[in-house]
Each structure stands twice: as structure tokens, then as C-alpha cells.
Design a protein around this motif. Structure first.
Motif, mmCIF file in Angstrom:
data_model
loop_
_atom_site.group_PDB
_atom_site.id
_atom_site.type_symbol
_atom_site.label_atom_id
_atom_site.label_comp_id
_atom_site.label_asym_id
_atom_site.label_seq_id
_atom_site.Cartn_x
_atom_site.Cartn_y
_atom_site.Cartn_z
ATOM 1 N N MET A 190 0.816 -1.182 0.113
ATOM 2 C CA MET A 190 0.042 -0.017 0.072
ATOM 3 C C MET A 190 0.814 1.294 0.041
ATOM 4 O O MET A 190 0.351 2.357 -0.236
ATOM 5 C CB MET A 190 -0.925 -0.006 1.338
ATOM 6 N N LEU A 191 1.960 0.973 0.356
ATOM 7 C CA LEU A 191 3.155 2.309 0.158
ATOM 8 C C LEU A 191 3.600 2.435 -1.062
ATOM 9 O O LEU A 191 3.730 1.790 -1.961
ATOM 10 C CB LEU A 191 4.264 1.973 1.326
ATOM 11 N N PRO A 192 4.155 3.799 -1.130
ATOM 12 C CA PRO A 192 4.779 4.112 -2.655
ATOM 13 C C PRO A 192 6.018 3.474 -2.700
ATOM 14 O O PRO A 192 6.624 2.717 -1.695
ATOM 15 C CB PRO A 192 5.082 5.616 -2.329
ATOM 16 N N PRO A 193 6.604 3.178 -3.938
ATOM 17 C CA PRO A 193 7.740 2.338 -4.243
ATOM 18 C C PRO A 193 8.772 2.755 -3.219
ATOM 19 O O PRO A 193 9.452 1.750 -2.826
ATOM 20 C CB PRO A 193 7.993 2.462 -5.598
ATOM 21 N N PHE A 194 9.079 3.955 -3.012
ATOM 22 C CA PHE A 194 10.387 4.219 -2.297
ATOM 23 C C PHE A 194 10.298 3.813 -0.998
ATOM 24 O O PHE A 194 11.200 3.174 -0.328
ATOM 25 C CB PHE A 194 10.646 5.845 -2.280
ATOM 26 N N TRP A 195 8.990 4.004 -0.223
ATOM 27 C CA TRP A 195 8.883 3.437 1.109
ATOM 28 C C TRP A 195 8.680 1.949 1.388
ATOM 29 O O TRP A 195 8.764 1.379 2.117
ATOM 30 C CB TRP A 195 7.620 4.201 1.678
ATOM 31 N N GLN A 196 8.383 1.409 0.125
ATOM 32 C CA GLN A 196 8.175 0.059 0.194
ATOM 33 C C GLN A 196 9.606 -0.740 0.265
ATOM 34 O O GLN A 196 9.919 -1.656 1.142
ATOM 35 C CB GLN A 196 7.821 -0.596 -1.118
ATOM 36 N N LYS A 197 10.770 0.109 -0.422
ATOM 37 C CA LYS A 197 12.107 -0.353 -0.367
ATOM 38 C C LYS A 197 12.708 -0.352 1.086
ATOM 39 O O LYS A 197 13.338 -0.919 1.642
ATOM 40 C CB LYS A 197 12.935 0.286 -1.376
#
Length: 253
Positions: A190-197
Motif C-alpha cells: 500500500m506504500l509508494p515504491p520508495f517507502w516499500q524499499k
């Protein structure tokens, strides 16, 4: 193996829990119930489903894991710190009791208390939301491994700490933020790609994901990665405890 010594330490620690039932059991259960009311009802009414699971049911594994981590650390750290504080630790160290027997007694009691609490919370959650356990074996395995490994971690903190303030530093400033940012209340997808990493760097994510998979077969990481992490963490804690006893770190003056 001195089973009587293990039983004596274990029983003493368990009796301390029964003398403080309101603090040890009632308080965490009440907090979890409030989480269900706030997150499950208030926020859950706006988030219908996550990966095909209702939001109220989705957060059950995360809430249980949140309590398991904090209670395991708190129980074990206080259990070994208090004898240090009162000076009775030297009676234990001078007694014919080995390092393994001391660890079994203190960590076994702390893990048992956390396991009981986790099962009570699982039962409590079933009164609020429907709970499905797809893989009971892995659910119990994650419960046991988490209770034991984080009780060992709390045991390390209890030996390291030389004040009540230090006893609370790591649980409050490190563990609690990691749990809240580790997918307890949301999926990493559910997070943006940057915060997923960034989220993937959080070790608690692997615990929560593996535990959630045992319920609903949904996870942000594979079950193999979750188990690998927790076994590695358990082994690391065992090595650190061994070195502390071998060198007498913060145990012998």
C-alpha cells in the motif's frame, strides 16, 4: 541438567505474573481491544479490504505480534534486571546452577507468559472480527519462535541495563517504532515504491508478514525469508547470551 533449579526460577517468575495479573494480562488485552475499536471500527469502516481480507481481520496478526514483542522483551528484561538491582543475582551465580539452566528458567518463564498472552489476544480478537487460521502449525511455530527469541533479546537488555531508564530505552525507542512501521496495520504494497524499499529493511516486517501468512496466506515477503530471519535472530541472541555469561559482562563486578 539441574531441573530443580530451572523449575525454581521458572516458578518464581511465573508467580510474579500471577501476583500482577492486572498489569501482566489485563492491561495488554485491554489495549488490544481498544486497537480493534479504533482501527477495526473507525478506520476499518473506510478501508474495506486488504488483499481480499477485511481490515479488522487483517490487523489481528500485527496486533498480536506487537504485544508479543513488547511483552517478551519487557518480561525477560525485568526478570533478570531486578535480581541485579537487589543484588540477589550473586546468589544465583554462586549457586550450582549453569548458564543454560539460568537462561531456561528466566527466558522460559518470559516466553510462557507471552505465549499465554498471545493466545488470549487471539481469543479476544475472535469476539471482534472473524479470524481464519489457514496454517495452524506455522501459526504456533511463529508464536513460539517469536516468544523465545525476543525473550532472549529482552534477557540481553536486562543484563546490559544498569538503570530502569536503560531498561525502557530500546523497547520504547527502537522496538515499538519498528513494530508500528513493520506492517502491523497495513501492507507494504500500500506504500509508494520508495517507502516499500525502506520498509523491507525493517526486520519486524518479516515477522509480521510470516505470522499473517499463517492466518490468511497473504504476505509482503516469502514464508522462507520470514523463517530464515527469525531463526537467524534466535541464533544471534543465543550467541550473545553465551558470550555475556562467559565473560561475566555486567554480571560480575
Amino acid at each position: 541438567m539441574n531441573l530443580r533449579a530451572i523449575y525454581a526460577i521458572y516458578t518464581f517468575e511465573m508467580m510474579r505474573t500471577f501476583r500482577t495479573l492486572m498489569q501482566s494480562i489485563a492491561s495488554p488485552v485491554l489495549s488490544t481491544s481498544l486497537y480493534f475499536i479504533v482501527f477495526g471500527s473507525a478506520i476499518g469502516s473506510r478501508i474495506q479490504e486488504v488483499d481480499g481480507v477485511s481490515y479488522g481481520s487483517f490487523i489481528v496478526p500485527g496486533l498480536i505480534m506487537l504485544s508479543l514483542l513488547t511483552e517478551s522483551i519487557g518480561n525477560a528484561s525485568f526478570g533478570i534486571y531486578f535480581p541485579k538491582f537487589t543484588g540477589t543475582i550473586y546468589e544465583i551465580l554462586s549457586a550450582p546452577v549453569s548458564m543454560i539452566e539460568i537462561v531456561f528458567g528466566f527466558v522460559g518463564a518470559a516466553a510462557t507468559k507471552s505465549l499465554i498472552l498471545g493466545l488470549i489476544m487471539l481469543l479476544t480478537s475472535s469476539f471482534f472480527v472473524p479470524v481464519k487460521i489457514a496454517h495452524p502449525f506455522f501459526m504456533v511455530l511463529f508464536l513460539l519462535l517469536t516468544c523465545i527469541s525476543f525473550s532472549l533479546f529482552g534477557f540481553i537488555i536486562g543484563i546490559w541495563a544498569d538503570s530502569f531508564e536503560k531498561l525502557q530505552v530500546i523497547p520504547m525507542l527502537v522496538i515499538t517504532p519498528l513494530v508500528f512501521l513493520g506492517g502491523s496495520f497495513y501492507s507494504a504494497s500500500m506504500l509508494p515504491p520508495f517507502w516499500q524499499k525502506i520498509c523491507m529493511l525493517n526486520p519486524v516486517l518479516y515477522l509480521v508478514s510470516g505470522f499473517r501468512w499463517s492466518f490468511y496466506e497473504i504476505s509482503d515477503v516469502s514464508i522462507e525469508m520470514s523463517l530464515t530471519f527469525i531463526f537467524a535472530f534466535l541464533a544471534t541472541c543465543m550467541v550473545v547470551v553465551y558470550l555475556m555469561f562467559k565473560t561475566g559482562y555486567k554480571l560480575r563486578k
